[in-house]
Design a protein around this motif. Structure first.
Motif: not given
Length: 414
Positions: A215-221
């Motif tokens: 799984p690839v999950v982008p997280m917005h800082l």
């Protein structure tokens, strides 16, 4: 005797949370199957501890900021374990279930309206267990666990209009999705299932199969930076180097984190740490070592193309002292040429080097490629591909040919 070396746990959890402003309060329970089986290290004692299952109940409190949650938890747990001791002139085995206290902390991120991912550390303190043999052997069964998980929320917490499904999509949206699915640090949640079939492996020319769930999950800082989480969970069927048979199970889990700008220039980039935990349930399926190192991705997207490279190098920093050290390099160049109707041609060989091996046994260099397509099943975007590779440079016993097939579920970030 030490029964707490690193192995694999996996299971399910359920809970209830209540949010008041930026504060969250909740309770959760977990039940995990465990696969710990460790010989004692201080020779000449011969002994083995097996953990079979772990159950916990805990309250938790956290601080919420946009999609992020930082939390702490406190509670208790139960562990079912067995032990075998073989001493000169004495042998013993027993099974028991013991209770203890639990403390932990972690982070959680909401990547969709009803879905979150989390990473947490838990410490489960248990009473010591002593064998009735003479001399008595002390069993320290305290557990330290690093766990990654995915949760479904029955209530999203978003306004109804924000949850309204969008059934229409323009051709330009599909073209953008096609390129994002080929970029490992794109602003796109994906769950690939990648099968790697390696033919004629080992002294008995058996087939090695590695199914990577990654799984690839982008997280917005913030408005300027993203962190992209990329996890690789391998399910392995590994040929034995000594017998004409295979060993099946889970391999070592690798986690990468890439810091990447939200608004990059022509060169899209991401850098960060990569680490591997010795989660293999059998010694033949992993290194037995904690690995850590740097990783980076560079990508360019000229018309019709997605071209780039993924790089990392990992060194062993702990783990089983009886296993050899690790210093491993990986480079994965990739090139995708996109055609109409979601079709594309691609190549993405995985080049590796074992820096501690003999000079003629270090490198594995494959060449090859394949074809793929991005399409929809109903409203669900899917990326499927098939590739074949020939290892022009390879160490002794490595396969000459391999087949890679992949199906990835895509979840565009709105």
């Amino acid at each position: 005797m030490y029964g707490g070396l690193t192995e694999f746990v996996g299971g399910v959890q359920a809970g209830y949370n209540f949010q008041a402003g930026h504060f969250l309060f909740g309770v959760e329970g977990e039940f995990d199957g465990a696969d710990f089986g460790h010989p004692v290290l201080p020779a000449p004692t011969l002994a083995l501890v097996d953990q079979h299952w772990i159950g916990t109940v805990a309250g938790r409190v956290g601080l919420v900021d946009d999609r992020w949650l930082v939390f702490a938890k406190l509670g208790g747990g139960w562990v079912n374990s067995s032990a075998t001791v073989n001493l000169p002139g004495a042998a013993w085995n027993g099974t028991s279930t013991n209770t203890g206290w639990l403390a932990g902390a972690g982070i959680e991120y909401g990547f969709k309206s009803h879905w979150t991912v989390k990473l947490e550390y838990d410490y489960l303190g248990l009473s010591n267990w002593r064998s009735p043999t003479l001399p008595s052997v002390a069993l320290n069964r305290d557990l330290q666990m690093v766990k990654a998980g995915i949760n479904y929320k029955f209530e999203s917490g978003l306004p109804a209009e924000a949850e309204a499904p969008k059934h229409s999509h323009e051709p330009s949206d599909d073209e953008d999705l096609q390129k994002k699915s080929q970029n490992p640090i794109a602003d796109l949640v994906s769950v690939p299932f990648q099968s790697n079939t390696n033919f004629n492996t080992g002294p008995f020319n058996r087939t090695q199969e590695v199914l990577n769930i990654q799984p690839v999950v982008p997280m917005h800082l913030n408005d300027d930076w993203n962190v992209i989480s990329r996890t690789i969970i391998p399910l392995v069927s590994q040929p034995s180097p000594f017998f004409d048979s295979n060993t099946n199970g889970i391999g070592d889990i690798t986690q990468s984190l890439f810091l990447s700008p939200v608004h990059p220039g022509p060169l899209i980039w991401g850098v960060g740490p990569v680490f591997t935990v010795p989660s293999a349930n059998d010694p033949i399926l992993g290194t037995g070592k904690f690995l850590v190192g740097p990783t980076a991705v560079l990508v360019v997207t000229p018309p019709h193309w997605v071209i780039g490279v993924l790089l990392n190098n990992q060194w062993s920093v702990g783990g089983n002292p009886l296993r050899p050290p690790v210093n491993a390099f990986l480079a994965q160049p990739f090139a995708n040429y996109n055609m109409p109707h979601g079709w594309y041609l691609n190549t993405s060989p995985i080049i590796t080097a074992d820096w501690l091996a003999a000079s003629g046994e270090r490198w594995t260099v494959p060449v090859g490629g394949g074809i793929g397509r991005v399409f929809r099943v109903g409203d669900q975007p899917v990326n499927a591909s098939i590739q074949a590779y020939y290892n022009v440079i390879r160490p002794t016993g490595a396969p000459a040919w391999s087949l890679r097939t992949s199906v990835a579920l895509l979840f565009p970030v709105k």
